[in-house]
Design a protein around this motif. Structure first.
Motif, PDB file in Angstrom:
ATOM      1  N   MET A   1     -26.744   0.458  25.075  1.00 31.99           N
ATOM      2  CA  MET A   1     -27.616  -0.660  25.061  1.00 31.99           C
ATOM      3  C   MET A   1     -27.289  -1.027  23.422  1.00 31.99           C
ATOM      4  O   MET A   1     -26.902  -0.563  22.551  1.00 31.99           O
ATOM      5  CB  MET A   1     -28.959  -0.290  25.054  1.00 31.99           C
ATOM      6  N   ARG A   2     -27.188  -2.489  23.313  1.00 33.42           N
ATOM      7  CA  ARG A   2     -27.048  -2.900  22.156  1.00 33.42           C
ATOM      8  C   ARG A   2     -28.180  -4.152  21.606  1.00 33.42           C
ATOM      9  O   ARG A   2     -28.466  -4.811  22.403  1.00 33.42           O
ATOM     10  CB  ARG A   2     -25.800  -3.902  22.144  1.00 33.42           C
ATOM     11  N   PHE A   3     -28.437  -4.066  20.321  1.00 33.87           N
ATOM     12  CA  PHE A   3     -29.520  -4.810  19.913  1.00 33.87           C
ATOM     13  C   PHE A   3     -28.823  -5.512  18.644  1.00 33.87           C
ATOM     14  O   PHE A   3     -28.329  -4.842  17.905  1.00 33.87           O
ATOM     15  CB  PHE A   3     -30.766  -4.143  19.289  1.00 33.87           C
ATOM     16  N   VAL A   4     -28.910  -7.007  18.616  1.00 40.78           N
ATOM     17  CA  VAL A   4     -28.272  -7.499  17.451  1.00 40.78           C
ATOM     18  C   VAL A   4     -29.764  -8.128  16.756  1.00 40.78           C
ATOM     19  O   VAL A   4     -30.356  -8.995  17.252  1.00 40.78           O
ATOM     20  CB  VAL A   4     -27.489  -8.677  17.689  1.00 40.78           C
ATOM     21  N   ILE A   5     -30.002  -7.585  15.789  1.00 38.48           N
ATOM     22  CA  ILE A   5     -31.373  -7.678  14.900  1.00 38.48           C
ATOM     23  C   ILE A   5     -31.146  -8.637  13.787  1.00 38.48           C
ATOM     24  O   ILE A   5     -30.579  -8.471  13.001  1.00 38.48           O
ATOM     25  CB  ILE A   5     -32.048  -6.324  14.256  1.00 38.48           C
ATOM     26  N   GLN A   6     -31.948  -9.676  13.713  1.00 37.67           N
ATOM     27  CA  GLN A   6     -31.802 -10.620  12.788  1.00 37.67           C
ATOM     28  C   GLN A   6     -33.136 -10.747  12.138  1.00 37.67           C
ATOM     29  O   GLN A   6     -34.039 -11.234  12.823  1.00 37.67           O
ATOM     30  CB  GLN A   6     -31.262 -12.075  13.233  1.00 37.67           C
ATOM     31  N   VAL A   7     -33.022 -10.653  10.830  1.00 38.23           N
ATOM     32  CA  VAL A   7     -34.218 -10.963  10.022  1.00 38.23           C
ATOM     33  C   VAL A   7     -34.509 -12.477  10.001  1.00 38.23           C
ATOM     34  O   VAL A   7     -33.404 -13.125   9.420  1.00 38.23           O
ATOM     35  CB  VAL A   7     -34.324 -10.431   8.668  1.00 38.23           C
ATOM     36  N   VAL A   8     -35.568 -13.123  10.207  1.00 33.25           N
ATOM     37  CA  VAL A   8     -35.878 -14.255  10.364  1.00 33.25           C
ATOM     38  C   VAL A   8     -37.083 -14.695   9.523  1.00 33.25           C
ATOM     39  O   VAL A   8     -37.994 -14.041   9.638  1.00 33.25           O
ATOM     40  CB  VAL A   8     -35.815 -15.019  11.541  1.00 33.25           C
ATOM     41  N   SER A   9     -37.256 -16.042   9.002  1.00 35.69           N
ATOM     42  CA  SER A   9     -38.332 -16.376   8.687  1.00 35.69           C
ATOM     43  C   SER A   9     -39.247 -17.401   9.708  1.00 35.69           C
ATOM     44  O   SER A   9     -40.207 -17.488   9.640  1.00 35.69           O
ATOM     45  CB  SER A   9     -38.215 -17.520   7.402  1.00 35.69           C
TER      46      SER A   9
ATOM     47  N   GLU B   1     -34.953   5.998  28.882  1.00 34.30           N
ATOM     48  CA  GLU B   1     -35.087   6.767  27.659  1.00 34.30           C
ATOM     49  C   GLU B   1     -34.149   6.119  26.531  1.00 34.30           C
ATOM     50  O   GLU B   1     -34.547   6.331  25.503  1.00 34.30           O
ATOM     51  CB  GLU B   1     -34.570   8.078  28.096  1.00 34.30           C
ATOM     52  N   ILE B   2     -33.175   5.513  26.734  1.00 29.46           N
ATOM     53  CA  ILE B   2     -32.458   4.771  25.939  1.00 29.46           C
ATOM     54  C   ILE B   2     -32.985   3.588  25.213  1.00 29.46           C
ATOM     55  O   ILE B   2     -32.843   3.543  23.715  1.00 29.46           O
ATOM     56  CB  ILE B   2     -30.886   4.394  26.463  1.00 29.46           C
ATOM     57  N   ALA B   3     -33.653   3.069  26.075  1.00 32.14           N
ATOM     58  CA  ALA B   3     -34.575   2.130  25.561  1.00 32.14           C
ATOM     59  C   ALA B   3     -35.576   2.653  24.482  1.00 32.14           C
ATOM     60  O   ALA B   3     -35.761   1.908  23.506  1.00 32.14           O
ATOM     61  CB  ALA B   3     -34.927   1.068  26.782  1.00 32.14           C
ATOM     62  N   ASP B   4     -36.191   3.387  24.812  1.00 29.51           N
ATOM     63  CA  ASP B   4     -37.143   4.141  23.919  1.00 29.51           C
ATOM     64  C   ASP B   4     -36.711   4.373  22.644  1.00 29.51           C
ATOM     65  O   ASP B   4     -37.189   4.027  21.557  1.00 29.51           O
ATOM     66  CB  ASP B   4     -37.906   5.281  24.556  1.00 29.51           C
ATOM     67  N   VAL B   5     -35.382   4.958  22.600  1.00 28.64           N
ATOM     68  CA  VAL B   5     -34.572   5.314  21.339  1.00 28.64           C
ATOM     69  C   VAL B   5     -34.443   3.958  20.445  1.00 28.64           C
ATOM     70  O   VAL B   5     -34.483   4.137  19.380  1.00 28.64           O
ATOM     71  CB  VAL B   5     -33.533   6.126  21.458  1.00 28.64           C
ATOM     72  N   MET B   6     -34.009   3.209  21.207  1.00 28.38           N
ATOM     73  CA  MET B   6     -33.657   1.862  20.566  1.00 28.38           C
ATOM     74  C   MET B   6     -34.839   0.856  19.882  1.00 28.38           C
ATOM     75  O   MET B   6     -34.737   0.640  18.872  1.00 28.38           O
ATOM     76  CB  MET B   6     -32.983   0.837  21.627  1.00 28.38           C
ATOM     77  N   VAL B   7     -36.112   0.999  20.677  1.00 25.11           N
ATOM     78  CA  VAL B   7     -36.985   0.296  20.159  1.00 25.11           C
ATOM     79  C   VAL B   7     -37.416   1.242  19.111  1.00 25.11           C
ATOM     80  O   VAL B   7     -37.877   0.405  17.971  1.00 25.11           O
ATOM     81  CB  VAL B   7     -38.256   0.226  21.438  1.00 25.11           C
TER      82      VAL B   7
ATOM     83  N   ASP C   1     -26.375   0.009  18.339  1.00 25.68           N
ATOM     84  CA  ASP C   1     -25.563   0.571  19.491  1.00 25.68           C
ATOM     85  C   ASP C   1     -26.111   1.761  20.192  1.00 25.68           C
ATOM     86  O   ASP C   1     -25.873   2.708  19.200  1.00 25.68           O
ATOM     87  CB  ASP C   1     -24.173   0.319  19.205  1.00 25.68           C
ATOM     88  N   SER C   2     -26.434   1.931  21.123  1.00 28.93           N
ATOM     89  CA  SER C   2     -26.956   3.254  21.635  1.00 28.93           C
ATOM     90  C   SER C   2     -26.021   4.236  21.606  1.00 28.93           C
ATOM     91  O   SER C   2     -26.491   5.593  21.206  1.00 28.93           O
ATOM     92  CB  SER C   2     -27.687   2.999  23.069  1.00 28.93           C
ATOM     93  N   LYS C   3     -24.819   4.105  21.719  1.00 27.85           N
ATOM     94  CA  LYS C   3     -23.797   5.132  21.592  1.00 27.85           C
ATOM     95  C   LYS C   3     -23.654   5.601  20.347  1.00 27.85           C
ATOM     96  O   LYS C   3     -23.045   6.736  20.141  1.00 27.85           O
ATOM     97  CB  LYS C   3     -22.511   4.601  22.291  1.00 27.85           C
ATOM     98  N   ASP C   4     -24.060   4.750  19.522  1.00 30.48           N
ATOM     99  CA  ASP C   4     -23.938   5.276  18.149  1.00 30.48           C
ATOM    100  C   ASP C   4     -25.295   6.285  17.627  1.00 30.48           C
ATOM    101  O   ASP C   4     -25.360   6.817  16.774  1.00 30.48           O
ATOM    102  CB  ASP C   4     -23.650   4.195  17.250  1.00 30.48           C
ATOM    103  N   LEU C   5     -26.253   5.837  18.322  1.00 30.05           N
ATOM    104  CA  LEU C   5     -27.560   6.237  18.046  1.00 30.05           C
ATOM    105  C   LEU C   5     -27.928   7.828  18.923  1.00 30.05           C
ATOM    106  O   LEU C   5     -28.435   8.779  18.425  1.00 30.05           O
ATOM    107  CB  LEU C   5     -28.719   5.506  18.458  1.00 30.05           C
ATOM    108  N   ILE C   6     -27.343   7.785  19.926  1.00 31.76           N
ATOM    109  CA  ILE C   6     -27.562   8.875  21.008  1.00 31.76           C
ATOM    110  C   ILE C   6     -26.442   9.591  21.286  1.00 31.76           C
ATOM    111  O   ILE C   6     -25.300   8.916  21.774  1.00 31.76           O
ATOM    112  CB  ILE C   6     -28.268   8.342  22.435  1.00 31.76           C
TER     113      ILE C   6
END
Length: 150
Positions: free
Chosen positions: A1-9, A40-46, A144-149
């Motif tokens: 799972m991959r999240f691209v998180i951008q801080v936005v106004s 379970e992977i989604a839980d870790v990412m969130v 990236d979940s493969k880096d977190l888990i």
């Protein structure tokens, strides 16, 4: 799972000219789901995303998490985060989850976020979306979940 998180106004997503989701200060998150991903992977990412301390505090240091700034979320499904560009010039997407699994996990992620974040907006799964944002910083994080888990 991959999240691209951008801080936005601010950020919004439109489909066929109609606004489907719109937020003020917070995260606009592109979410890619692979065929091996699970709840379970989604839980870790969130958990990791919501705990990130990447908003500035009163001293200008990145020290505050989304909840400390009353931040909002705009979550956008994006299978192209699993593009494989190693061969030729046309990306392959064989590592991306199929539509049924991807949509199920996308909706699960939205539901988990709504448990903790008062304002959670979303795109339309599988639609041709137009996403606009004002990136604040700019500040972008890739999870990236493969880096977190391991």
């Amino acid at each position: 799972m991959r999240f691209v998180i951008q801080v936005v106004s601010e950020s919004q997503v439109t489909v066929d000219g109609e606004v489907k989701g719109k937020i003020g200060k917070g995260f606009m998150v592109l979410i890619g789901i692979g065929h091996d991903d699970t709840k379970e992977i989604a839980d870790v990412m969130v958990k990791k995303m919501l705990g990130l301390r990447i908003f500035a505090d009163e001293n200008g240091k990145t020290n505050l998490s989304l909840d400390k700034v009353d931040g909002q979320l705009l979550l956008i499904s994006q299978f192209t985060l699993y593009a494989d560009c190693r061969h030729g010039n046309r990306p392959g997407f064989t590592d991306a989850a199929g539509p049924e699994l991807a949509n199920d996990l996308y909706e699960y992620i939205i539901a988990k976020c709504k448990e903790q974040v008062p304002v959670v907006e979303k795109g339309v799964f599988g639609a041709d979306m137009k996403v606009s944002l004002t990136n604040d910083g700019p500040f972008t994080i890739v999870l990236d979940s493969k880096d977190l888990i391991k």
